[in-house]
Design a protein around this motif. Structure first.
Motif, PDB file in Angstrom:
ATOM      1  N   THR A   1       9.638  -2.376  -8.106  1.00  0.00           N
ATOM      2  CA  THR A   1      10.696  -3.361  -7.922  1.00  0.00           C
ATOM      3  C   THR A   1      11.826  -2.794  -7.066  1.00  0.00           C
ATOM      4  O   THR A   1      12.348  -3.488  -6.178  1.00  0.00           O
ATOM      5  N   LEU A   2      12.188  -1.544  -7.297  1.00  0.00           N
ATOM      6  CA  LEU A   2      13.226  -0.903  -6.478  1.00  0.00           C
ATOM      7  C   LEU A   2      12.790  -0.796  -5.021  1.00  0.00           C
ATOM      8  O   LEU A   2      13.568  -1.092  -4.105  1.00  0.00           O
ATOM      9  N   LEU A   3      11.547  -0.376  -4.794  1.00  0.00           N
ATOM     10  CA  LEU A   3      11.076  -0.225  -3.418  1.00  0.00           C
ATOM     11  C   LEU A   3      10.823  -1.562  -2.727  1.00  0.00           C
ATOM     12  O   LEU A   3      10.705  -1.611  -1.506  1.00  0.00           O
ATOM     13  N   GLU A   4      10.739  -2.616  -3.503  1.00  0.00           N
ATOM     14  CA  GLU A   4      10.674  -3.960  -2.915  1.00  0.00           C
ATOM     15  C   GLU A   4      12.063  -4.430  -2.515  1.00  0.00           C
ATOM     16  O   GLU A   4      12.219  -5.518  -1.964  1.00  0.00           O
ATOM     17  N   GLY A   5      13.083  -3.627  -2.829  1.00  0.00           N
ATOM     18  CA  GLY A   5      14.459  -3.990  -2.485  1.00  0.00           C
ATOM     19  C   GLY A   5      15.105  -4.945  -3.463  1.00  0.00           C
ATOM     20  O   GLY A   5      16.032  -5.670  -3.107  1.00  0.00           O
ATOM     21  N   ARG A   6      14.646  -4.925  -4.717  1.00  0.00           N
ATOM     22  CA  ARG A   6      15.178  -5.842  -5.730  1.00  0.00           C
ATOM     23  C   ARG A   6      15.698  -5.084  -6.944  1.00  0.00           C
ATOM     24  O   ARG A   6      15.221  -5.280  -8.059  1.00  0.00           O
ATOM     25  N   PRO A   7      16.706  -4.218  -6.769  1.00  0.00           N
ATOM     26  CA  PRO A   7      17.174  -3.415  -7.904  1.00  0.00           C
ATOM     27  C   PRO A   7      17.706  -4.249  -9.063  1.00  0.00           C
ATOM     28  O   PRO A   7      17.555  -3.863 -10.216  1.00  0.00           O
TER      29      PRO A   7
ATOM     30  N   PHE B   1       0.830  -1.197   0.000  1.00  0.00           N
ATOM     31  CA  PHE B   1       0.000   0.000   0.000  1.00  0.00           C
ATOM     32  C   PHE B   1       0.873   1.259   0.000  1.00  0.00           C
ATOM     33  O   PHE B   1       0.629   2.197  -0.764  1.00  0.00           O
ATOM     34  N   ALA B   2       1.891   1.287   0.824  1.00  0.00           N
ATOM     35  CA  ALA B   2       2.772   2.457   0.915  1.00  0.00           C
ATOM     36  C   ALA B   2       3.519   2.694  -0.400  1.00  0.00           C
ATOM     37  O   ALA B   2       3.652   3.845  -0.843  1.00  0.00           O
ATOM     38  N   ARG B   3       4.000   1.621  -1.021  1.00  0.00           N
ATOM     39  CA  ARG B   3       4.707   1.765  -2.307  1.00  0.00           C
ATOM     40  C   ARG B   3       3.793   2.359  -3.373  1.00  0.00           C
ATOM     41  O   ARG B   3       4.184   3.264  -4.115  1.00  0.00           O
ATOM     42  N   LEU B   4       2.576   1.864  -3.456  1.00  0.00           N
ATOM     43  CA  LEU B   4       1.645   2.350  -4.473  1.00  0.00           C
ATOM     44  C   LEU B   4       1.155   3.756  -4.168  1.00  0.00           C
ATOM     45  O   LEU B   4       1.060   4.593  -5.076  1.00  0.00           O
ATOM     46  N   ALA B   5       0.858   4.043  -2.920  1.00  0.00           N
ATOM     47  CA  ALA B   5       0.423   5.392  -2.561  1.00  0.00           C
ATOM     48  C   ALA B   5       1.544   6.393  -2.823  1.00  0.00           C
ATOM     49  O   ALA B   5       1.295   7.488  -3.348  1.00  0.00           O
ATOM     50  N   ALA B   6       2.776   6.025  -2.490  1.00  0.00           N
ATOM     51  CA  ALA B   6       3.917   6.919  -2.730  1.00  0.00           C
ATOM     52  C   ALA B   6       4.131   7.138  -4.223  1.00  0.00           C
ATOM     53  O   ALA B   6       4.432   8.265  -4.653  1.00  0.00           O
ATOM     54  N   TYR B   7       3.962   6.104  -5.019  1.00  0.00           N
ATOM     55  CA  TYR B   7       4.103   6.261  -6.469  1.00  0.00           C
ATOM     56  C   TYR B   7       3.071   7.263  -6.998  1.00  0.00           C
ATOM     57  O   TYR B   7       3.394   8.154  -7.779  1.00  0.00           O
ATOM     58  N   GLY B   8       1.839   7.113  -6.582  1.00  0.00           N
ATOM     59  CA  GLY B   8       0.795   8.028  -7.030  1.00  0.00           C
ATOM     60  C   GLY B   8       1.057   9.458  -6.596  1.00  0.00           C
ATOM     61  O   GLY B   8       0.900  10.398  -7.379  1.00  0.00           O
ATOM     62  N   LEU B   9       1.485   9.619  -5.348  1.00  0.00           N
ATOM     63  CA  LEU B   9       1.716  10.948  -4.795  1.00  0.00           C
ATOM     64  C   LEU B   9       2.969  11.618  -5.360  1.00  0.00           C
ATOM     65  O   LEU B   9       2.954  12.792  -5.707  1.00  0.00           O
ATOM     66  N   LEU B  10       4.045  10.859  -5.481  1.00  0.00           N
ATOM     67  CA  LEU B  10       5.343  11.445  -5.833  1.00  0.00           C
ATOM     68  C   LEU B  10       5.691  11.376  -7.315  1.00  0.00           C
ATOM     69  O   LEU B  10       6.501  12.172  -7.797  1.00  0.00           O
ATOM     70  N   VAL B  11       5.111  10.420  -8.034  1.00  0.00           N
ATOM     71  CA  VAL B  11       5.478  10.248  -9.442  1.00  0.00           C
ATOM     72  C   VAL B  11       4.276  10.481 -10.356  1.00  0.00           C
ATOM     73  O   VAL B  11       4.240  11.457 -11.102  1.00  0.00           O
TER      74      VAL B  11
END
Length: 122
Positions: free
Chosen positions: A85-91, A24-34
């Motif tokens: 993928t980056l925010l999941e820690g899998r660069p 949820f945090a990854r997706l909300a941050a993507y919407g808000l910041l990108v």
């Protein structure tokens, strides 16, 4: 807000899986910041450059939809997949994730968004 609500809805429909606050945090941050800010400026730019004197003409609507679907959607899908993928820690997995998921996502995208954009731009 759209990404946050969409993920809450998607997770609530996933049978038997607990709510994943990190997702949820990854997706909300993507919407808000990108997606929110970048999309705002992209569509503002598109409106100012494609038939600004007649923005609802068939030519303008078809042009905007084509630009959105053939250029913007694939580019932002790559950004979206890389972000998650980056925010999941899998660069190291970004390339493989994009390669595996881009085409299926775009096929699904083309089933929904061209018509939605035709209506929206009109």
């Amino acid at each position: 807000v759209g990404f946050a609500l969409g993920d809450v809805l998607a997770q609530s429909l996933a049978v038997g899986l607990p709510f994943d606050p990190a997702r949820f945090a990854r997706l909300a941050a993507y919407g808000l910041l990108v997606d929110g800010p970048v999309g705002h400026f992209f569509y503002q730019f598109l409106d100012s450059r494609v038939s600004p004197d007649d923005p609802r003409s068939n030519r303008a609507v078809l042009s905007k939809t084509a630009i959105d679907q053939l250029l913007w959607a694939p580019a932002m899908t790559v950004v979206f997949l890389a972000w998650l993928t980056l925010l999941e820690g899998r660069p190291g997995a970004v390339g493989a994730v994009v390669q595996a998921k881009l085409l299926p996502i775009m096929v699904a995208n083309f089933g929904v968004w061209p018509l939605a954009h035709l209506v929206n731009f009109k």
